[in-house]
Design a protein around this motif. Structure first.
Motif, PDB file in Angstrom:
ATOM      1  N   ALA A 173      13.485  13.631  -5.489  1.00  0.00           N
ATOM      2  CA  ALA A 173      12.382  13.435  -4.551  1.00  0.00           C
ATOM      3  C   ALA A 173      11.046  13.801  -5.200  1.00  0.00           C
ATOM      4  O   ALA A 173      10.057  13.076  -5.092  1.00  0.00           O
ATOM      5  N   ALA A 174      11.029  14.919  -5.936  1.00  0.00           N
ATOM      6  CA  ALA A 174       9.792  15.358  -6.576  1.00  0.00           C
ATOM      7  C   ALA A 174       9.342  14.352  -7.617  1.00  0.00           C
ATOM      8  O   ALA A 174       8.154  14.038  -7.741  1.00  0.00           O
ATOM      9  N   ARG A 175      10.325  13.808  -8.348  1.00  0.00           N
ATOM     10  CA  ARG A 175       9.976  12.860  -9.422  1.00  0.00           C
ATOM     11  C   ARG A 175       9.335  11.596  -8.862  1.00  0.00           C
ATOM     12  O   ARG A 175       8.538  10.947  -9.530  1.00  0.00           O
ATOM     13  N   ILE A 176       9.720  11.227  -7.643  1.00  0.00           N
ATOM     14  CA  ILE A 176       9.117  10.040  -7.027  1.00  0.00           C
ATOM     15  C   ILE A 176       7.828  10.415  -6.312  1.00  0.00           C
ATOM     16  O   ILE A 176       6.807   9.732  -6.441  1.00  0.00           O
ATOM     17  N   PHE A 177       7.871  11.534  -5.602  1.00  0.00           N
ATOM     18  CA  PHE A 177       6.744  11.940  -4.767  1.00  0.00           C
ATOM     19  C   PHE A 177       5.473  12.156  -5.597  1.00  0.00           C
ATOM     20  O   PHE A 177       4.407  11.666  -5.252  1.00  0.00           O
ATOM     21  N   VAL A 178       5.604  12.857  -6.726  1.00  0.00           N
ATOM     22  CA  VAL A 178       4.420  13.228  -7.512  1.00  0.00           C
ATOM     23  C   VAL A 178       3.608  12.003  -7.965  1.00  0.00           C
ATOM     24  O   VAL A 178       2.407  11.926  -7.664  1.00  0.00           O
ATOM     25  N   PRO A 179       4.212  11.029  -8.644  1.00  0.00           N
ATOM     26  CA  PRO A 179       3.384   9.883  -9.060  1.00  0.00           C
ATOM     27  C   PRO A 179       2.895   9.043  -7.884  1.00  0.00           C
ATOM     28  O   PRO A 179       1.766   8.540  -7.914  1.00  0.00           O
ATOM     29  N   VAL A 180       3.720   8.903  -6.835  1.00  0.00           N
ATOM     30  CA  VAL A 180       3.319   8.063  -5.709  1.00  0.00           C
ATOM     31  C   VAL A 180       2.089   8.646  -5.025  1.00  0.00           C
ATOM     32  O   VAL A 180       1.107   7.942  -4.747  1.00  0.00           O
ATOM     33  N   VAL A 181       2.127   9.945  -4.808  1.00  0.00           N
ATOM     34  CA  VAL A 181       1.014  10.572  -4.104  1.00  0.00           C
ATOM     35  C   VAL A 181      -0.250  10.522  -4.966  1.00  0.00           C
ATOM     36  O   VAL A 181      -1.364  10.318  -4.458  1.00  0.00           O
ATOM     37  N   LEU A 182      -0.077  10.634  -6.276  1.00  0.00           N
ATOM     38  CA  LEU A 182      -1.249  10.518  -7.149  1.00  0.00           C
ATOM     39  C   LEU A 182      -1.813   9.105  -7.101  1.00  0.00           C
ATOM     40  O   LEU A 182      -3.041   8.913  -7.053  1.00  0.00           O
ATOM     41  N   GLY A 183      -0.935   8.121  -7.079  1.00  0.00           N
ATOM     42  CA  GLY A 183      -1.388   6.735  -6.987  1.00  0.00           C
ATOM     43  C   GLY A 183      -2.180   6.508  -5.706  1.00  0.00           C
ATOM     44  O   GLY A 183      -3.247   5.897  -5.711  1.00  0.00           O
ATOM     45  N   GLY A 184      -1.651   7.037  -4.598  1.00  0.00           N
ATOM     46  CA  GLY A 184      -2.349   6.895  -3.324  1.00  0.00           C
ATOM     47  C   GLY A 184      -3.722   7.551  -3.371  1.00  0.00           C
ATOM     48  O   GLY A 184      -4.725   6.960  -2.943  1.00  0.00           O
ATOM     49  N   ALA A 185      -3.781   8.752  -3.932  1.00  0.00           N
ATOM     50  CA  ALA A 185      -5.055   9.471  -4.003  1.00  0.00           C
ATOM     51  C   ALA A 185      -6.052   8.703  -4.869  1.00  0.00           C
ATOM     52  O   ALA A 185      -7.251   8.660  -4.574  1.00  0.00           O
ATOM     53  N   THR A 186      -5.542   8.082  -5.944  1.00  0.00           N
ATOM     54  CA  THR A 186      -6.435   7.335  -6.833  1.00  0.00           C
ATOM     55  C   THR A 186      -6.990   6.104  -6.122  1.00  0.00           C
ATOM     56  O   THR A 186      -8.181   5.777  -6.255  1.00  0.00           O
ATOM     57  N   LEU A 187      -6.134   5.432  -5.345  1.00  0.00           N
ATOM     58  CA  LEU A 187      -6.610   4.291  -4.559  1.00  0.00           C
ATOM     59  C   LEU A 187      -7.715   4.743  -3.603  1.00  0.00           C
ATOM     60  O   LEU A 187      -8.751   4.077  -3.449  1.00  0.00           O
ATOM     61  N   PHE A 188      -7.495   5.882  -2.975  1.00  0.00           N
ATOM     62  CA  PHE A 188      -8.464   6.406  -2.020  1.00  0.00           C
ATOM     63  C   PHE A 188      -9.766   6.760  -2.742  1.00  0.00           C
ATOM     64  O   PHE A 188     -10.869   6.523  -2.239  1.00  0.00           O
ATOM     65  N   LEU A 189      -9.640   7.312  -3.934  1.00  0.00           N
ATOM     66  CA  LEU A 189     -10.821   7.648  -4.731  1.00  0.00           C
ATOM     67  C   LEU A 189     -11.598   6.383  -5.071  1.00  0.00           C
ATOM     68  O   LEU A 189     -12.840   6.355  -5.006  1.00  0.00           O
ATOM     69  N   TRP A 190     -10.881   5.329  -5.420  1.00  0.00           N
ATOM     70  CA  TRP A 190     -11.484   4.026  -5.702  1.00  0.00           C
ATOM     71  C   TRP A 190     -12.271   3.577  -4.468  1.00  0.00           C
ATOM     72  O   TRP A 190     -13.440   3.195  -4.561  1.00  0.00           O
ATOM     73  N   GLU A 191     -11.623   3.654  -3.321  1.00  0.00           N
ATOM     74  CA  GLU A 191     -12.281   3.285  -2.061  1.00  0.00           C
ATOM     75  C   GLU A 191     -13.564   4.099  -1.878  1.00  0.00           C
ATOM     76  O   GLU A 191     -14.637   3.563  -1.591  1.00  0.00           O
ATOM     77  N   GLY A 192     -13.436   5.394  -2.069  1.00  0.00           N
ATOM     78  CA  GLY A 192     -14.585   6.286  -1.874  1.00  0.00           C
ATOM     79  C   GLY A 192     -15.710   5.961  -2.831  1.00  0.00           C
ATOM     80  O   GLY A 192     -16.886   5.891  -2.438  1.00  0.00           O
ATOM     81  N   LEU A 193     -15.374   5.735  -4.085  1.00  0.00           N
ATOM     82  CA  LEU A 193     -16.385   5.429  -5.102  1.00  0.00           C
ATOM     83  C   LEU A 193     -17.120   4.136  -4.753  1.00  0.00           C
ATOM     84  O   LEU A 193     -18.355   4.068  -4.791  1.00  0.00           O
ATOM     85  N   VAL A 194     -16.346   3.108  -4.426  1.00  0.00           N
ATOM     86  CA  VAL A 194     -16.954   1.792  -4.192  1.00  0.00           C
ATOM     87  C   VAL A 194     -17.850   1.811  -2.958  1.00  0.00           C
ATOM     88  O   VAL A 194     -18.994   1.371  -2.997  1.00  0.00           O
TER      89      VAL A 194
END
Lengths: 281, 274, 310
Positions: A31-52
């Motif tokens: 679960a941790a191995r999947i959760f860690v990258p997925v949550v980072l990907g989501g946060a990065t998408l959100f950061l992209w949204e915020g930046l734009v």
């Protein structure tokens, strides 16, 4: 602006959390191995949204993920048509034909050590070449429709697949071959019972490399002429007419398809080569 | 070279018919550093039901001899017959089972499927296959492990499975090339005991290559001492130990006397130049 | 030398097959041309001939088969034609002192090479730094490594036009930068993977030894991990430079570039001069061969000096 600050804060918080997880005793959890990258990907998408949105970047340069998602949802018909044309007709047909041909030829030439020694270096060299360059030639040979795209894919996947299969077939050690000799096993028996199973990790390596090449080939070939559909066609015309959000939607499709294709092959690999040290847990 | 000693008693099945006969056997390998004489003038008779150990330092040709018997190498001079045929004919008739130093089980097959491998190749029916697997798994004490994969088993169990695989098609001859070489002492003792019991029950002819003097003496009815450069036989010792051998037989004076003679033979043939 | 002979035989067989294929591939074009020149062709009319198989055409018009080997715009040129075209656009230009003219493939190859090298430099740096971070930080390993793998399953060509539009909008001058970015995108991954493997190559006992010396992480890195990783690094550098070249050419193909080998392919396509495409492809193959061979030599020399088996 608040969105920007918020997204930066969220991203940093996610990173800090991942850090905690990565250094906790549960880090090897599935679960941790999947959760860690997925949550980072989501946060990065959100950061992209915020930046734009926060910095007011023009959608012509970089649309926000939410805009892309909206376009994606609004143009599913077009995206599906392009998917069928490029992925199902062009890439998959070529992938299946190219990989099958390479596999069969590898098994055939493997009987002659002379041919193997001659073809392996050449195959290795050709596999490293920018073969996509033949796309315009094949488009002029096979026409604008998906057949020429499939042909480009066939040529692109052929050599990596050939080289990997030939190498895999040579993987058995002397002792295993001696064992088959003590059973007075014939060529076919040795091939089916020993060498093909032993070659499977290599075969799947080839199939995985080929899966990413197949999409590249099918899309590039469309830049050199296609009917008025297909992912490559849509991207090149979309860039010209500045409908950038549609282009990004196509890119999203390409990314999802590429990941699924690769993931699918990896999954089959796991099932077939469950016995290989790299797959055991 | 054969020395006359007392034959082990109690072996009711020991007809003295030769199974493997080598006369003036030579084998020279061509390597990059020139010719290497792996075997020179090897004369040896192995009779039905014998347990023959080959012992000697590396390069003495003990493995090579076994491989010649198995037709995995071809002699460059002299004669050798297996069951009265050439080794290659014997191989085609599946006259022997071969056990290698590493278990060499196929990781993609379960233990039972591994044992079935030679049976599939030799065209046994499904029912026969299952029957043989059950039989040999019992023989090597691995009942209940048929469905496991090799990597789920310990090294000793894997080697037992590989012996079962060699026994599955019931060949009269069992050739074993340092089968326990990679295992630790305790496991090895246990497997030696089991192997002796198995030999006693089946009456097979066994050729056994080893590095270990106690192992050779404990197991064999006949010990062939070899020495390198060129690979040759320096002594053949007929064991005087009884057929029934508990592990503590290794502390008896008789055992130690034979071990001593083996050690002397090894020392005589070895120049200690490496 | 054990492999040289088989390789040559296989190459000869490929060339022979190529020659054999030229006849059926070019027979239609040859017949069209002959007909225009007034020769009698069976059957007459290009449209009628489309109904007939190439083999039939070759049997019915045996005199015109050889013309297929000397067309100006062949569907499939002969190896000699490709070689001549390559010579015309390279060696001959040099002899005329116009090696860097816009018609010279040397000029175009140098443009491609530039972007490739920049992309290679960028990609390798990213790959190595990423690998060092991943080996030393668990959170990097867990969060970044999966995305690095996914990044390679995304067809970069889909992104290529975007990258070029983006850099144009951001006011980046010249086409070299976007090409180098695409090239770096394809190049960094093999380096990253190879380097992670290499940096993790030292065995537990080798690492334990340095622990008994109370060596710092820095010392462990420079004295053990880095040297141990070099064989892996070189192997992946060779894959990396080939990928970087592929990336540059991919970056040139769909984007309307006017210089570079990919651009030559594009222009050859637009102007219907297949010989130019083939010559550019051959030049790209030679460039790839040279780059990989150079790295191979560097690898041999370096590893030999360090006393490692090559």
């Amino acid at each position: 602006m608040t969105l920007l600050i918020f997204s930066v804060v969220i991203w940093c918080a996610v990173w800090a959390m991942n850090r905690q997880i990565a250094n906790s005793p549960d880090r090897d959890d599935r679960a941790a191995r999947i959760f860690v990258p997925v949550v980072l990907g989501g946060a990065t998408l959100f950061l992209w949204e915020g930046l734009v949105t926060g910095l007011g970047v023009s959608p012509v340069i970089l649309p926000a993920p939410s805009d892309i998602a909206a376009t994606f949802a609004a143009s599913t018909a077009i995206l599906w048509e392009d998917f069928v044309q490029t992925v199902l007709k062009g890439a998959l047909t070529g992938y299946v034909i190219g990989c099958t041909a390479a596999f069969v030829i590898a098994v055939l030439i493997d009987r002659s050590s002379f041919l193997t020694r001659g073809l392996l270096p050449i195959g290795n060299f050709v596999a490293a070449l920018p073969i996509v360059g033949i796309a315009p030639i094949l488009v002029s040979w096979f026409g604008f429709d998906w057949q020429s795209k499939a042909a480009v894919v066939v040529v692109m996947v052929f050599f990596p697949m050939l080289v990997n299969t030939v190498q895999g077939l040579r993987e058995t050690d002397a002792m295993q071959r001696d064992l088959m000799r003590t059973y007075a096993a014939g060529y076919l028996q040795t091939l089916v019972k020993l060498r093909l199973p032993a070659a499977m990790p290599f075969v799947f390596n080839g199939l995985k490399i080929a899966s990413t090449l197949a999409l590249i080939g099918a899309i590039v070939a469309e830049y050199f002429g296609s009917p008025t559909r297909g992912m490559g066609f849509r991207i090149s015309t979309g860039v010209g007419s500045l409908s950038i959000d549609l282009v990004w939607a196509e890119i999203a499709v390409a990314a999802i398809v590429g990941t699924l294709l690769y993931g699918g092959v990896s999954w089959i690999e796991k099932v077939v080569t469950f016995w290989h040290p790299s797959q055991r847990r | 070279m054969e020395t006359d000693s007392v034959r082990p008693s109690g072996a009711g099945t020991s007809q003295r018919s030769p199974v493997i006969e080598a006369r003036k056997l030579d084998l020279t390998f061509q390597t990059n550093d020139g010719a290497v004489q792996a075997l020179r003038d090897v004369n040896l008779t192995i009779n039905k039901g014998d347990f023959v150990s080959f012992i000697g330092p590396s390069g003495c040709g003990k493995t090579t001899f076994l491989r010649v018997v198995a037709a995995l190498e071809h002699p460059t001079g002299g004669q050798i017959t297996v069951n009265g045929m050439s080794p290659d004919e014997a191989r085609r008739k599946r006259a022997y089972g071969y056990v290698f130093q590493a278990a060499g089980l196929y990781p993609w097959r379960t233990i039972a499927k591994n044992i079935k491998l030679p049976l599939e190749i030799m065209g046994y029916s499904r029912a026969q296959q299952d029957e043989q697997v059950a039989r040999v798994l019992k023989l090597v004490d691995l009942e209940g492990f048929g469905a496991k994969y090799p990597w789920q088993l310990s090294g000793g169990m894997q080697q037992r499975a590989s012996i079962a695989r060699a026994l599955a098609f019931d060949a009269e001859i069992l050739l074993m090339d340092e089968p326990f070489g990679a295992l630790d002492e305790i496991v090895r003792d246990h497997l030696n005991e089991q192997l002796l019991a198995l030999w006693d029950r089946t009456g097979k002819t066994i050729g056994f290559v080893t590095h270990s003097i106690p192992e050779a003496v404990y197991l064999s009815t006949k010990i062939v001492v070899m020495s390198p450069r060129p690979g040759r036989i320096t002594d053949v010792i007929e064991s005087t130990l009884p057929r029934e051998r508990p592990l503590d037989i290794r502390d008896t004076p008789e055992f130690l006397a034979i071990a001593h003679r083996v050690r002397e033979g090894l020392r005589a043939g070895h120049a200690y130049d490496d | 030398m054990k492999t040289a002979f088989p390789v040559l035989v296989v190459l000869a067989a490929i060339v022979a097959l190529w020659y054999a294929a030229v006849a059926p591939m070019n027979i239609r074009t040859a017949l069209d041309q002959a007909e225009r020149a007034g020769a009698a062709v069976e059957p007459a009319g290009a449209r009628e001939r489309l109904e007939v198989s190439v083999w039939r055409l070759m049997i019915d018009n045996p005199d015109h088969v050889s013309e297929g080997y000397a067309l100006d715009r062949p569907r499939l040129p002969t190896p000699v034609q490709v070689g001549e075209e390559l010579w015309k656009t390279t060696g001959e230009m040099v002899l005329k002192g116009r090696a860097m003219s816009k018609r010279s493939l040397i000029y175009h190859a140098s443009i491609t090479l530039q972007s490739t090298l920049w992309g290679f430099l960028l990609g390798t740096t990213l790959g190595i730094l990423g690998a060092v971070a991943i080996v030393h930080s668990r959170v990097m390993d867990m969060s970044v490594m999966p995305w690095a793998i996914i990044s390679q399953t995304i067809p970069i060509v889909a992104l290529a036009p975007m990258i070029i539009v983006l850099s144009a909008q951001l006011g980046i001058e010249g086409r070299g930068v976007p090409k180098a970015i695409i090239s770096a995108y394809l190049c960094y991954f093999p380096v990253l993977v190879g380097m992670v493997k290499g940096l993790r190559a030292p065995t537990a006992s080798q690492l334990d030894l340095l622990r008994t010396y109370n060596a710092s992480q820095r010392e462990t890195f420079f004295k053990l991990r880095l040297p141990a990783s070099l064989p892996y690094l070189f192997t992946s550098l060779k894959i990396g430079i080939a990928s970087a070249l592929v990336g540059t050419i991919v970056g040139e193909l769909p984007t309307g570039a006017i210089s570079g080998l990919g651009a030559r392919i594009l222009i050859g396509d637009q102007f219907g001069t297949p010989l130019a495409i083939w010559a550019a492809l051959l030049a790209a193959a030679i460039l790839a061969g040279v780059l990989v061979t150079l790295l191979d030599i560097l690898q041999r020399v370096t590893l030999k000096r360090m006393g490692m088996p090559t």
